[in-house]
Write an enzyme that holds these catalytic residues in place. Sequence first.
Site, PDB file in Angstrom:
ATOM      1  N   ARG A 126       2.059  -2.565   4.675  1.00  0.00           N
ATOM      2  CA  ARG A 126       2.602  -3.452   5.696  1.00  0.00           C
ATOM      3  C   ARG A 126       2.245  -2.907   7.072  1.00  0.00           C
ATOM      4  O   ARG A 126       2.437  -1.733   7.357  1.00  0.00           O
ATOM      5  CB  ARG A 126       4.131  -3.552   5.545  1.00  0.00           C
TER       6      ARG A 126
ATOM      7  N   ARG B 139       1.649 -10.336   7.168  1.00  0.00           N
ATOM      8  CA  ARG B 139       2.018  -9.092   6.501  1.00  0.00           C
ATOM      9  C   ARG B 139       1.812  -9.201   4.996  1.00  0.00           C
ATOM     10  O   ARG B 139       1.975 -10.288   4.421  1.00  0.00           O
ATOM     11  CB  ARG B 139       3.449  -8.661   6.823  1.00  0.00           C
TER      12      ARG B 139
ATOM     13  N   ASP C  79       7.104  -8.432   3.214  1.00  0.00           N
ATOM     14  CA  ASP C  79       8.288  -8.323   4.062  1.00  0.00           C
ATOM     15  C   ASP C  79       9.475  -8.141   3.126  1.00  0.00           C
ATOM     16  O   ASP C  79       9.643  -8.937   2.190  1.00  0.00           O
ATOM     17  CB  ASP C  79       8.450  -9.619   4.860  1.00  0.00           C
TER      18      ASP C  79
ATOM     19  N   ASP D 234      13.490  -7.885   3.395  1.00  0.00           N
ATOM     20  CA  ASP D 234      14.625  -8.024   4.310  1.00  0.00           C
ATOM     21  C   ASP D 234      15.932  -8.087   3.533  1.00  0.00           C
ATOM     22  O   ASP D 234      16.073  -8.901   2.608  1.00  0.00           O
ATOM     23  CB  ASP D 234      14.500  -9.298   5.150  1.00  0.00           C
TER      24      ASP D 234
END
Length: 204
Positions: free
Chosen positions: A120, A129, A132, A134
């Site tokens: 990343r 990217r 990710d 999260d």
Amino acid sequence: MSLFPSNGPQSDPTVQPVPASVVAQVDAADSTLSNPQRAVVALGSNLGNRLETIQGAIDALEDTPGVRVKAVSPVYETEPWGVDAGSQPSYFNAVVVIKTTLPPSSLLERGQAIEEAFDRVRDERWGPRTIDVDILTYADVVSDDPRLTLPHPRAHQRAFVLAPWHDVDPEAQVPGRGPVADLLTDVGQEGVQPRSDLELRLPD
């Protein structure tokens, strides 16, 4: 990685293979964890083999001590957020529900380590990217810590998060924001397409 040696030929005849019943008991204890917390994690990729990368991130979460992946959403394909149309490849997005004994800060560190493992790059805000990772929610924790704000400060505004989240947990709530189902109705699903031809697997 197995906790136990393989059951192949042993150089020491006094070393016996671990009985399958013992392995099953350890696996059962490990899968239930000790006082686990429920967390929801969003995954997205728009570079390389997107599906393979997201599956790799799911497997990496499962391989984390103190983490068990309990549910995996369907895949959605979405246009990149916050950039000009056509300037980046589309994203594959998914949401997973985990049980974990890790505190939020350690779960964040693990997510960032997974991102780094998949190369990343954080050159620009809203940039493309490979992956990710999260954290959307961690139990009912509400925190304005700038390093890890909980719940995720923009999750309630993003259909590409809410749609797979609703699929994997129709009764889900965003602490302080309300039911995911209601939030998804409010934002709509324009630009967020289900990919029923693609599938992510729950780790063994």
